[in-house]
Scaffold this active site. Structure first.
Site, PDB file in Angstrom:
ATOM      1  CD  GLU A  30      41.346  35.283  47.977  1.00  0.00           C
ATOM      2  OE1 GLU A  30      41.072  36.148  47.132  1.00  0.00           O
ATOM      3  OE2 GLU A  30      40.542  34.388  48.312  1.00  0.00           O
ATOM      4  CG  HIS A  89      40.594  34.411  39.659  1.00  0.00           C
ATOM      5  ND1 HIS A  89      41.664  34.127  40.468  1.00  0.00           N
ATOM      6  CD2 HIS A  89      39.498  34.323  40.439  1.00  0.00           C
ATOM      7  CE1 HIS A  89      41.231  33.875  41.690  1.00  0.00           C
ATOM      8  NE2 HIS A  89      39.919  33.984  41.701  1.00  0.00           N
ATOM      9  CG  ASP A  90      38.977  37.554  42.139  1.00  0.00           C
ATOM     10  OD1 ASP A  90      38.094  37.168  41.342  1.00  0.00           O
ATOM     11  OD2 ASP A  90      39.178  37.006  43.238  1.00  0.00           O
ATOM     12  CG  ASP A  92      38.391  31.629  47.857  1.00  0.00           C
ATOM     13  OD1 ASP A  92      38.930  32.434  47.082  1.00  0.00           O
ATOM     14  OD2 ASP A  92      37.220  31.754  48.266  1.00  0.00           O
ATOM     15  CG  ASP A 131      41.532  28.259  44.112  1.00  0.00           C
ATOM     16  OD1 ASP A 131      41.292  28.403  45.327  1.00  0.00           O
ATOM     17  OD2 ASP A 131      41.689  29.200  43.322  1.00  0.00           O
TER      18      ASP A 131
END
Length: 547
Positions: free
Chosen positions: A248, A322-323, A199, A98
């Site tokens: 993302e 994870h969000d 990200d 990431d």
């Protein structure tokens, strides 16, 4: 074993802090991931994506990187990364890192230099603007609340930070900065990684710095030079290598995502969009109490499925990360054990038969639930704690605040993976950094592996089906019964073959529509078919034509 065609692959997301702790300090680590690689091989995934493992103050769980080249000692060492890559590759699993290149931590060397003086060589690596202490350059809002500009006393100017105050946005107009980013990515490619998740990558191009009628995102979402930047990034780093990438995308559009992923444009392999995960946001407000809108969920999923395919783009498909809250609590039913298992399988089947690259978030494959915390002190997430204060200030009732945070908090997915029914769910011998749900006694990996009817084996079979049958990857999608209040129905077509997917998202028995014929070979299901009625949370994939 990993498939050669990345489009047929399945990715497993690891949130290292909550995966497996081998040191007893209450936080997961790289050795813990290495220890569990055989488990991921049993599941059958092709890639493992690790959320950030770099040096970081951890104000935003590693998405505030202070050194791209160093490993956070909480997770381990660079030697551990090397061992992880070698062991994963030996087991036929590829590894994605990431990378956050929209911003860095304010503790990063570049930023420390940047704030020293207005003529510092690193000043232009970030976005600094003049302004009086009481008047920020624009009225843009941070994604985490408050104004998106932070005043710095030393040089009496503001830096842009679309996220936390400790996450300063990088200036992609600066060629020297870009070359540093390319050098860093090439370092990790040479190190042996197989892919990158970028990200909030669609925010890297900022437009005019003007006041907004709303919160400013129209100036930097899919900004004016974003495609130019990504094409250059592709060319300078991963473009000519066997590297899978996923971007993302924040508040993006289908049109932009086709551009991001159409292979002829040489930008990214695939994209995450989040529109389908906002169907329980009342009037677009995340921190609100609302049951999800099923018809809107179907509409958004199918709109993206059909149109991305038309534009020769490529989706990442997912329920959890994870969000996001745990999907069985959010869109399924975890109130009884039978409903939890069945609706987890139903959600898996209805998503994994879509076109795109599926992502499984750690614990999703065993049907882990939201932790159902009852006290704000149980939460660790900066966004959730900020929301608590904000809702308090608005005068919202405490009980309702806790209900809303219980539905929407990013910590819902960040509790440790439940490995067994021992202390702390087998995650750590110490005190876990965040609490673990009581249900670990019966919802855990060990129990799932022992029970051949568990959620785990549905995920395993879905991966095997994707690897084996081209129709799942390449088949055209045909949405059906889009106005049905309970059923998610669609077909996949490839050459002379057709598969029908039907899932009951409700907790009641529903008649199968008269024009739907389930005669054929059942490829996967979570129940036996009983006449012309779908029982609560039933899901079937039926091959209705073809050899």
């Amino acid at each position: 074993m990993a498939v050669s065609d990345w489009k047929k692959s399945v990715v497993y997301q690891v949130y290292p802090k909550s995966f497996n702790d081998t040191t007893g300090n209450g936080q997961g680590d790289l050795q813990g991931i290495i220890e569990k690689l055989p488990y991921l091989q049993t599941l059958g995934v092709d890639y493992v994506w690790l959320t950030p493992i770099y040096e970081s103050p951890m104000n935003d769980n590693g998405y505030d990187i202070s050194d791209y080249y160093q490993i956070n000692p909480d997770f381990g060492t660079k030697e551990d990364v090397e061992k992880l890559l070698n062991e994963a590759h030996r087991l036929g699993i590829k590894v994605m890192l990431d990378i956050v290149i929209n911003h860095t931590s304010t503790a990063h060397r570049w930023f420390v230099e940047s704030r020293k003086s207005k003529d510092n060589p690193y000043r232009d690596y970030y976005i600094w603007k003049e302004g009086s202490k009481d008047e920020p350059p624009t009225n843009w809002e941070s994604k985490f609340g408050g104004n998106a500009w932070t005043y710095d006393e030393q040089t009496e100017s503001y830096y842009l930070r679309l996220f936390d105050v400790s996450q300063a946005d990088l200036n992609w107009e600066n060629d020297k900065l870009k070359s540093e980013i390319y050098e860093m990515l090439n370092y990790w490619i040479d190190f042996g990684v197989d892919g990158f998740r970028f990200d909030v990558i669609n925010l890297i191009s900022k437009g005019a710095f003007e006041n907004s009628k709303a919160i400013g995102k129209e100036f930097y979402t899919d900004g004016p030079k974003v495609h130019e930047y990504l094409q250059e990034l592709n060319k300078q780093t991963f473009g000519d290598k066997d590297i899978m990438t996923v971007g993302e995308m924040s508040s993006t559009t289908i049109e932009h995502c086709i551009k991001y992923t159409n292979p002829e444009r040489h930008e990214l392999s695939s994209v995450f969009n989040f529109h389908h995960l906002k169907v329980d946001y009342k009037n677009g407000e995340k921190w609100s109490d609302m049951r999800f809108d099923f018809l809107e969920l179907k509409r958004i999923l199918m709109e993206w499925q059909v149109n991305i395919a038309k534009g020769n783009g490529w989706n990442a498909i997912f329920w959890c990360n994870h969000d996001q809250p745990r999907v069985v609590t959010r869109f399924g039913n975890d109130t009884t054990e039978e409903d939890r298992v069945k609706s987890s399988k139903m959600l898996a089947i209805s998503l994994h038969m879509l076109q795109g690259t599926p992502y499984i978030y750690q614990g999703e494959e065993i049907g882990m639930t939201d932790p159902k915390f009852t006290d704000i002190n149980q939460y660790r997430d900066v966004e959730s704690l900020n929301a608590y204060k904000l809702l308090k200030n608005r005068g919202m009732d405490e009980e309702l605040i806790m209900k809303v945070i219980g539905q929407k908090s990013r910590d819902n997915s960040r509790t440790p993976i439940q490995w067994n029914d021992h202390d702390n769910a087998g995650f750590t011998t110490g005190t876990p950094w965040i609490g673990i749900p009581e249900n670990y006694k019966h919802i855990n990996v060990e129990a799932a592996l022992e029970d051949k009817t568990s959620v785990f084996y549905t995920y395993q079979k879905l991966i095997q089906i994707r690897h084996k049958y081209d129709i799942v990857t390449y088949g055209e999608i045909e949405p059906l019964h889009m106005e049905h209040p309970d059923l998610f129905v669609y077909k996949r077509h490839l050459n002379d073959e057709t598969w029908l997917i039907i899932a009951n998202y409700s907790n009641r028995a529903v008649d199968i529509p008269e024009d739907i014929d389930l005669e054929g070979e059942i490829m996967i299901a979570n129940n036996d078919l009983k006449g012309n009625i779908l029982q609560p949370y039933d899901a079937f994939v039926v091959k209705i034509s073809g050899n």
